[in-house]
Write a protein that holds these residues in place. Structure first.
Motif, short mmCIF file in Angstrom:
data_model
loop_
_atom_site.label_atom_id
_atom_site.label_comp_id
_atom_site.label_asym_id
_atom_site.label_seq_id
_atom_site.Cartn_x
_atom_site.Cartn_y
_atom_site.Cartn_z
N GLU A 37 0.83 -1.19 0.00
CA GLU A 37 0.00 0.00 0.00
C GLU A 37 0.88 1.24 0.00
O GLU A 37 2.04 1.20 0.39
CB GLU A 37 -0.94 -0.01 1.21
CG GLU A 37 -1.88 -1.22 1.21
CD GLU A 37 -2.78 -1.27 2.43
OE1 GLU A 37 -3.04 -0.21 3.02
OE2 GLU A 37 -3.19 -2.39 2.80
N ALA A 38 0.32 2.37 -0.41
CA ALA A 38 1.10 3.58 -0.63
C ALA A 38 1.15 4.47 0.61
O ALA A 38 0.31 4.39 1.49
CB ALA A 38 0.53 4.37 -1.80
N THR A 112 8.49 -2.41 2.91
CA THR A 112 7.22 -2.15 2.23
C THR A 112 6.09 -2.13 3.24
O THR A 112 5.99 -3.02 4.10
CB THR A 112 6.94 -3.24 1.18
OG1 THR A 112 8.01 -3.28 0.24
CG2 THR A 112 5.64 -2.96 0.44
N TYR A 113 5.21 -1.14 3.14
CA TYR A 113 4.03 -1.10 3.97
C TYR A 113 2.88 -1.81 3.26
O TYR A 113 2.68 -1.62 2.06
CB TYR A 113 3.60 0.34 4.25
CG TYR A 113 2.28 0.43 4.98
CD1 TYR A 113 2.21 0.25 6.36
CD2 TYR A 113 1.09 0.64 4.28
CE1 TYR A 113 0.99 0.30 7.02
CE2 TYR A 113 -0.13 0.69 4.94
CZ TYR A 113 -0.17 0.52 6.31
OH TYR A 113 -1.38 0.56 6.97
N LEU A 153 3.32 8.88 6.78
CA LEU A 153 2.01 8.46 7.27
C LEU A 153 1.46 7.38 6.35
O LEU A 153 1.27 7.59 5.16
CB LEU A 153 1.06 9.66 7.29
CG LEU A 153 -0.43 9.36 7.59
CD1 LEU A 153 -0.58 8.68 8.95
CD2 LEU A 153 -1.25 10.64 7.53
N TYR A 154 1.18 6.20 6.95
CA TYR A 154 0.68 5.08 6.17
C TYR A 154 -0.79 4.76 6.49
O TYR A 154 -1.52 4.32 5.61
CB TYR A 154 1.51 3.83 6.44
CG TYR A 154 2.93 3.91 5.96
CD1 TYR A 154 3.25 3.68 4.62
CD2 TYR A 154 3.97 4.20 6.83
CE1 TYR A 154 4.55 3.73 4.17
CE2 TYR A 154 5.28 4.25 6.38
CZ TYR A 154 5.57 4.02 5.06
OH TYR A 154 6.87 4.09 4.62
N ARG A 155 -1.18 4.93 7.74
CA ARG A 155 -2.56 4.61 8.12
C ARG A 155 -3.07 5.64 9.11
O ARG A 155 -2.40 5.96 10.08
CB ARG A 155 -2.65 3.21 8.73
CG ARG A 155 -4.09 2.74 8.96
CD ARG A 155 -4.15 1.25 9.24
NE ARG A 155 -3.54 0.88 10.50
CZ ARG A 155 -3.15 -0.36 10.81
NH1 ARG A 155 -3.27 -1.34 9.93
NH2 ARG A 155 -2.61 -0.63 11.97
N GLN A 156 -4.28 6.16 8.84
CA GLN A 156 -4.83 7.21 9.69
C GLN A 156 -6.18 6.86 10.31
O GLN A 156 -6.83 7.71 10.90
CB GLN A 156 -4.96 8.51 8.89
CG GLN A 156 -5.73 8.40 7.60
CD GLN A 156 -5.65 9.68 6.78
OE1 GLN A 156 -5.27 10.73 7.30
NE2 GLN A 156 -5.99 9.60 5.51
#
Length: 308
Positions: A37-38, A112-113, A153-156
């Motif tokens: 994921e981006a 990698t996320y 920031l990958y997940r909010q």
């Protein structure tokens, strides 16, 4: 009539097969198939304090480090590992002092996320040339909880009552409730790392968990991983064994006591149990119980000290 019944059975069988295939794919996608994921947003802090430049080369340090089985010392990073026995459990208390906060980093499995992207703590550590590393919060095990790593920031997606460990650009620790502040607000303020697991163990030098506190339905005595801050650029990591004949494991309160005694003013519980792993100078120091025999469990992320 019989031909009609046979057709119905065939179509029913096809429908069931398609349904099972769809369900299998959903389960595989959720729990098995890797999905990168981006990055949502970034606020990386550039630092030139980790290199010493000469006219021809760039080196990480100006002198060779002094390394023993339980310590590492160079001009920027000092690490000392103290093996203790607490509650019939082997506990590793690691004191770390650095010249600059940039030496405290995090890393993702396979760099990698994403979902179902995992590697052993030692593999991630070696890939990033870590000197010292512990497993992180295993963000991939959950679908919510803020994820900020090295200013990305990958997940909010968050939830009320979830306490996160926040590490700002100065390397200072604080605790936030995801209900009180958004991940984007944290990023905009210069935060470099957010780890979402918990609970908080020590705050303002005082133990803030009680003797009955536990993570979900976990047993009261477990292998544990935690990190704390003692002072500016001064940290402590604690990893305990557990679930073996030699080590019972620690409760969260006992873990908090160890961190408080080590001088932590703020301390936070990370993923434990089979994930608990302490890596130092190319070797796993503790006894993991997450894989086959005494091997490591694959995780999604680590916290480490190093130059890479």
């Amino acid at each position: 009539m019989r031909r009609w019944i046979k057709k119905k059975i065939v179509w029913l069988s096809v429908f069931i097969s398609l349904l099972l295939s769809a369900d299998s794919y959903v389960l595989l996608k959720a729990f098995v198939l890797p999905q990168a994921e981006a990055v949502i947003a970034t606020n990386q802090v550039a630092s030139d304090t980790t290199t010493v430049e000469s006219s021809n080369t760039t080196e990480t340090t100006s002198s060779e480090p002094v390394i023993t089985a339980t310590s590492y010392t160079d001009e920027n990073i000092q690490i000392a590992i103290d093996e203790q026995v607490v509650n019939d459990t082997t506990v590793y208390v690691v004191d770390i002092q650095v010249s600059d906060a940039s030496y405290l980093k995090t890393a993702l499995a396979q760099n990698t996320y994403g979902r179902n992207i995992k590697e052993a703590t030692s593999t991630i550590a070696k890939d990033n040339q870590a000197i010292l590393a512990i497993n992180g919060d295993f963000y991939g095990f959950r679908s919510s909880g803020y994820v900020i790593r090295n200013g990305n920031l990958y997940r909010q997606s968050g939830e009320e009552g979830q306490e996160d460990l926040v590490i700002d650009e100065n390397g200072d620790f604080s605790i936030v409730d995801e209900y009180d502040v958004s991940a984007q607000e944290l990023l905009d303020s210069g935060v470099q790392q957010v780890l979402s697991f918990g609970p908080t163990l020590v705050e303002n030098g005082e133990i803030v968990v009680d003797t009955s506190a536990e993570v979900g339905q976990s047993m009261s005595s477990n292998p544990r991983t935690a990190i704390g801050q003692v002072a500016e650029n001064h940290y402590v990591m604690v990893v305990s064994d557990g679930r073996t004949d030699e080590s019972v494991g620690l409760s969260l309160y006992q873990l908090a006591e160890v961190l408080q005694q080590a001088g932590a003013k703020t301390a936070y519980n990370l993923d434990g149990g089979g994930s608990s792993t302490l890596y130092f100078n190319g070797n796993v120091i503790n006894t993991p119980v997450g894989g086959q025999g005494s091997s490591e469990r694959s995780v999604s992320d680590i916290v480490y000290f190093g130059y890479e």
